[in-house]
Motif scaffolding. Structure first.
Motif, PDB file in Angstrom:
ATOM      1  N   PRO A 130       0.833  -1.206   0.000  1.00  0.00           N
ATOM      2  CA  PRO A 130       0.000   0.000   0.000  1.00  0.00           C
ATOM      3  C   PRO A 130       0.869   1.258   0.000  1.00  0.00           C
ATOM      4  CG  PRO A 130      -0.085  -1.091   2.145  1.00  0.00           C
ATOM      5  CD  PRO A 130       0.701  -1.984   1.228  1.00  0.00           C
ATOM      6  N   ALA A 131       0.427   2.261  -0.723  1.00  0.00           N
ATOM      7  CA  ALA A 131       1.147   3.538  -0.737  1.00  0.00           C
ATOM      8  C   ALA A 131       0.989   4.207   0.622  1.00  0.00           C
ATOM      9  CB  ALA A 131       0.609   4.438  -1.841  1.00  0.00           C
ATOM     10  N   GLY A 132       2.090   4.682   1.133  1.00  0.00           N
ATOM     11  CA  GLY A 132       2.087   5.435   2.381  1.00  0.00           C
ATOM     12  C   GLY A 132       2.578   6.838   2.100  1.00  0.00           C
ATOM     13  N   PRO A 133       3.092   7.505   3.107  1.00  0.00           N
ATOM     14  CA  PRO A 133       3.622   8.850   2.878  1.00  0.00           C
ATOM     15  C   PRO A 133       4.719   8.832   1.813  1.00  0.00           C
ATOM     16  CG  PRO A 133       3.441   8.421   5.225  1.00  0.00           C
ATOM     17  CD  PRO A 133       3.172   7.115   4.519  1.00  0.00           C
ATOM     18  N   PHE A 134       4.689   9.829   0.970  1.00  0.00           N
ATOM     19  CA  PHE A 134       5.688   9.994  -0.084  1.00  0.00           C
ATOM     20  C   PHE A 134       6.410  11.299   0.194  1.00  0.00           C
ATOM     21  CE2 PHE A 134       7.231  11.578  -4.124  1.00  0.00           C
ATOM     22  CZ  PHE A 134       7.735  10.440  -4.747  1.00  0.00           C
ATOM     23  N   TRP A 135       7.717  11.216   0.298  1.00  0.00           N
ATOM     24  CA  TRP A 135       8.527  12.391   0.597  1.00  0.00           C
ATOM     25  C   TRP A 135       9.288  12.786  -0.664  1.00  0.00           C
ATOM     26  CZ3 TRP A 135       6.988  13.878   5.216  1.00  0.00           C
ATOM     27  CH2 TRP A 135       6.540  12.916   6.116  1.00  0.00           C
ATOM     28  N   PRO A 136       8.945  13.919  -1.288  1.00  0.00           N
ATOM     29  CA  PRO A 136       9.682  14.339  -2.489  1.00  0.00           C
ATOM     30  C   PRO A 136      11.177  14.476  -2.201  1.00  0.00           C
ATOM     31  CG  PRO A 136       7.681  15.626  -2.268  1.00  0.00           C
ATOM     32  CD  PRO A 136       7.843  14.849  -0.983  1.00  0.00           C
ATOM     33  N   ALA A 137      11.974  14.034  -3.150  1.00  0.00           N
ATOM     34  CA  ALA A 137      13.428  14.167  -3.032  1.00  0.00           C
ATOM     35  C   ALA A 137      13.822  15.629  -3.218  1.00  0.00           C
ATOM     36  CB  ALA A 137      14.116  13.295  -4.079  1.00  0.00           C
ATOM     37  N   GLU A 138      15.046  15.910  -2.888  1.00  0.00           N
ATOM     38  CA  GLU A 138      15.596  17.245  -3.041  1.00  0.00           C
ATOM     39  C   GLU A 138      15.443  17.706  -4.490  1.00  0.00           C
ATOM     40  OE1 GLU A 138      17.642  15.006   0.267  1.00  0.00           O
ATOM     41  OE2 GLU A 138      16.937  14.528  -1.725  1.00  0.00           O
ATOM     42  N   GLU A 139      15.337  19.003  -4.672  1.00  0.00           N
ATOM     43  CA  GLU A 139      15.067  19.577  -6.002  1.00  0.00           C
ATOM     44  C   GLU A 139      16.085  19.132  -7.052  1.00  0.00           C
ATOM     45  OE1 GLU A 139      13.507  21.226  -9.203  1.00  0.00           O
ATOM     46  OE2 GLU A 139      12.481  21.022  -7.273  1.00  0.00           O
ATOM     47  N   TYR A 140      17.346  19.000  -6.684  1.00  0.00           N
ATOM     48  CA  TYR A 140      18.342  18.645  -7.700  1.00  0.00           C
ATOM     49  C   TYR A 140      18.116  17.251  -8.279  1.00  0.00           C
ATOM     50  CZ  TYR A 140      21.088  16.034  -4.168  1.00  0.00           C
ATOM     51  OH  TYR A 140      21.515  15.155  -3.210  1.00  0.00           O
ATOM     52  N   HIS A 141      17.315  16.418  -7.605  1.00  0.00           N
ATOM     53  CA  HIS A 141      16.991  15.090  -8.142  1.00  0.00           C
ATOM     54  C   HIS A 141      15.819  15.126  -9.126  1.00  0.00           C
ATOM     55  CE1 HIS A 141      19.733  12.782  -5.692  1.00  0.00           C
ATOM     56  NE2 HIS A 141      19.288  13.369  -4.598  1.00  0.00           N
ATOM     57  N   GLN A 142      14.983  16.153  -9.047  1.00  0.00           N
ATOM     58  CA  GLN A 142      13.809  16.228  -9.917  1.00  0.00           C
ATOM     59  C   GLN A 142      14.266  16.474 -11.358  1.00  0.00           C
ATOM     60  OE1 GLN A 142      11.021  15.366  -8.416  1.00  0.00           O
ATOM     61  NE2 GLN A 142      11.960  15.518  -6.383  1.00  0.00           N
ATOM     62  N   ARG A 143      13.784  15.634 -12.270  1.00  0.00           N
ATOM     63  CA  ARG A 143      14.147  15.729 -13.694  1.00  0.00           C
ATOM     64  C   ARG A 143      15.671  15.798 -13.869  1.00  0.00           C
ATOM     65  NH1 ARG A 143       9.336  18.637 -16.923  1.00  0.00           N
ATOM     66  NH2 ARG A 143      10.647  17.882 -18.595  1.00  0.00           N
ATOM     67  N   TYR A 144      16.352  15.004 -13.088  1.00  0.00           N
ATOM     68  CA  TYR A 144      17.812  15.016 -13.052  1.00  0.00           C
ATOM     69  C   TYR A 144      18.434  14.776 -14.424  1.00  0.00           C
ATOM     70  CZ  TYR A 144      22.580  13.866 -11.674  1.00  0.00           C
ATOM     71  OH  TYR A 144      23.945  13.842 -11.556  1.00  0.00           O
ATOM     72  N   ILE A 145      17.923  13.791 -15.139  1.00  0.00           N
ATOM     73  CA  ILE A 145      18.511  13.474 -16.446  1.00  0.00           C
ATOM     74  C   ILE A 145      18.346  14.649 -17.404  1.00  0.00           C
ATOM     75  CG2 ILE A 145      18.276  11.981 -18.481  1.00  0.00           C
ATOM     76  CD1 ILE A 145      17.989   9.625 -16.552  1.00  0.00           C
ATOM     77  N   ASP A 146      17.188  15.286 -17.396  1.00  0.00           N
ATOM     78  CA  ASP A 146      16.983  16.486 -18.225  1.00  0.00           C
ATOM     79  C   ASP A 146      17.975  17.588 -17.864  1.00  0.00           C
ATOM     80  OD1 ASP A 146      14.990  15.799 -19.965  1.00  0.00           O
ATOM     81  OD2 ASP A 146      13.433  16.986 -18.988  1.00  0.00           O
ATOM     82  N   LYS A 147      18.155  17.805 -16.576  1.00  0.00           N
ATOM     83  CA  LYS A 147      19.068  18.860 -16.124  1.00  0.00           C
ATOM     84  C   LYS A 147      20.500  18.571 -16.565  1.00  0.00           C
ATOM     85  CE  LYS A 147      16.327  20.028 -12.064  1.00  0.00           C
ATOM     86  NZ  LYS A 147      16.218  19.877 -10.606  1.00  0.00           N
ATOM     87  N   GLN A 148      20.922  17.321 -16.444  1.00  0.00           N
ATOM     88  CA  GLN A 148      22.283  16.964 -16.839  1.00  0.00           C
ATOM     89  C   GLN A 148      22.465  17.059 -18.350  1.00  0.00           C
ATOM     90  OE1 GLN A 148      24.832  16.563 -14.638  1.00  0.00           O
ATOM     91  NE2 GLN A 148      23.195  17.280 -13.305  1.00  0.00           N
ATOM     92  N   ARG A 149      21.442  16.647 -19.096  1.00  0.00           N
ATOM     93  CA  ARG A 149      21.503  16.744 -20.559  1.00  0.00           C
ATOM     94  C   ARG A 149      21.616  18.210 -20.978  1.00  0.00           C
ATOM     95  NH1 ARG A 149      16.855  14.525 -21.763  1.00  0.00           N
ATOM     96  NH2 ARG A 149      17.615  12.403 -21.853  1.00  0.00           N
ATOM     97  N   ALA A 150      20.855  19.085 -20.329  1.00  0.00           N
ATOM     98  CA  ALA A 150      20.903  20.516 -20.657  1.00  0.00           C
ATOM     99  C   ALA A 150      22.257  21.123 -20.286  1.00  0.00           C
ATOM    100  CB  ALA A 150      19.779  21.252 -19.935  1.00  0.00           C
ATOM    101  N   ARG A 151      22.828  20.662 -19.193  1.00  0.00           N
ATOM    102  CA  ARG A 151      24.092  21.220 -18.708  1.00  0.00           C
ATOM    103  C   ARG A 151      25.287  20.720 -19.504  1.00  0.00           C
ATOM    104  NH1 ARG A 151      28.008  20.084 -15.146  1.00  0.00           N
ATOM    105  NH2 ARG A 151      27.175  18.127 -14.402  1.00  0.00           N
ATOM    106  N   THR A 152      25.285  19.423 -19.846  1.00  0.00           N
ATOM    107  CA  THR A 152      26.476  18.829 -20.465  1.00  0.00           C
ATOM    108  C   THR A 152      26.275  18.406 -21.915  1.00  0.00           C
ATOM    109  OG1 THR A 152      25.905  16.568 -19.816  1.00  0.00           O
ATOM    110  CG2 THR A 152      27.158  17.891 -18.218  1.00  0.00           C
ATOM    111  N   GLY A 153      25.021  18.330 -22.339  1.00  0.00           N
ATOM    112  CA  GLY A 153      24.735  17.845 -23.681  1.00  0.00           C
ATOM    113  C   GLY A 153      24.632  16.335 -23.765  1.00  0.00           C
ATOM    114  N   VAL A 154      24.840  15.663 -22.632  1.00  0.00           N
ATOM    115  CA  VAL A 154      24.802  14.201 -22.594  1.00  0.00           C
ATOM    116  C   VAL A 154      23.933  13.764 -21.421  1.00  0.00           C
ATOM    117  CG1 VAL A 154      26.185  12.104 -22.320  1.00  0.00           C
ATOM    118  CG2 VAL A 154      27.128  14.071 -23.546  1.00  0.00           C
ATOM    119  N   ALA A 155      23.070  12.792 -21.664  1.00  0.00           N
ATOM    120  CA  ALA A 155      22.260  12.238 -20.578  1.00  0.00           C
ATOM    121  C   ALA A 155      23.093  11.219 -19.815  1.00  0.00           C
ATOM    122  CB  ALA A 155      21.008  11.578 -21.137  1.00  0.00           C
ATOM    123  N   PRO A 156      23.090  11.285 -18.484  1.00  0.00           N
ATOM    124  CA  PRO A 156      23.847  10.296 -17.720  1.00  0.00           C
ATOM    125  C   PRO A 156      23.221   8.909 -17.848  1.00  0.00           C
ATOM    126  CG  PRO A 156      22.523  11.646 -16.255  1.00  0.00           C
ATOM    127  CD  PRO A 156      22.381  12.226 -17.633  1.00  0.00           C
TER     128      PRO A 156
END
Length: 160
Positions: A131-157
């Motif tokens: 059953p789903a219980g409390p969900f704690w959002p991760a720190e902002e730098y983890h949100q859409r992490y692959i997109d952020k890295q692709r935008a920063r470096t041009g390569v998806a990790p």
């Protein structure tokens, strides 16, 4: 709108996979399934919280069904691995489906049974259905992490 929650290893790649599905209206990476309130990434990685890295998927059920999301979940990782995915080891990387209602619980169980009976896997499925219980959002730098890295470096990790 509806919500589904999945754990399938490192949440960066799992989020990227679900975010691309037509009908998915939003994704949030975070922590769930444990006993510790408001955990941090460091605490979850230390293995003391009981939480899994997970992705909360908001979706429009008129455009994508929960069953279709389950199909993506099974295909996106190795559900036979216990407390790991690829090189990521620890119970925070476990495979789990966190259901939000009885319909999701039934669909998850039926989906798992179909996969088990298909003979497609050489080992037993380790995925937990809880059953789903409390969900704690991760720190902002983890949100859409692959997109952020692709935008920063041009390569998806790479992520498992």
């Amino acid at each position: 709108m509806a919500t589904a929650t999945f754990a399938a290893g490192c949440f960066w790649g799992v989020e990227e996979t679900f975010r691309k599905i037509p009908g998915v209206t939003g994704t949030t990476v975070g922590y769930t399934g444990g006993h510790f309130k408001e955990p941090t990434y460091r605490q979850v990685c230390a293995g003391d919280t009981g939480h899994a890295e997970a992705v909360r998927v908001d979706y429009d059920p008129d455009k994508v069904t929960y069953e279709q999301l389950l199909d993506v979940f099974w295909a996106a990782h190795d559900p036979t691995q216990v407390d790991r995915q690829g090189p990521d080891i620890g119970d925070q990387y476990r495979s789990a489906i966190f259901y939000h209602d009885a319909g999701q619980e039934a669909a998850a169980g039926a989906s798992r049974a179909r996969l088990e009976q298909s003979g497609a896997l050489s080992r037993a499925i380790a995925t937990r259905i809880e059953p789903a219980g409390p969900f704690w959002p991760a720190e902002e730098y983890h949100q859409r992490y692959i997109d952020k890295q692709r935008a920063r470096t041009g390569v998806a990790p790479a992520c498992h």
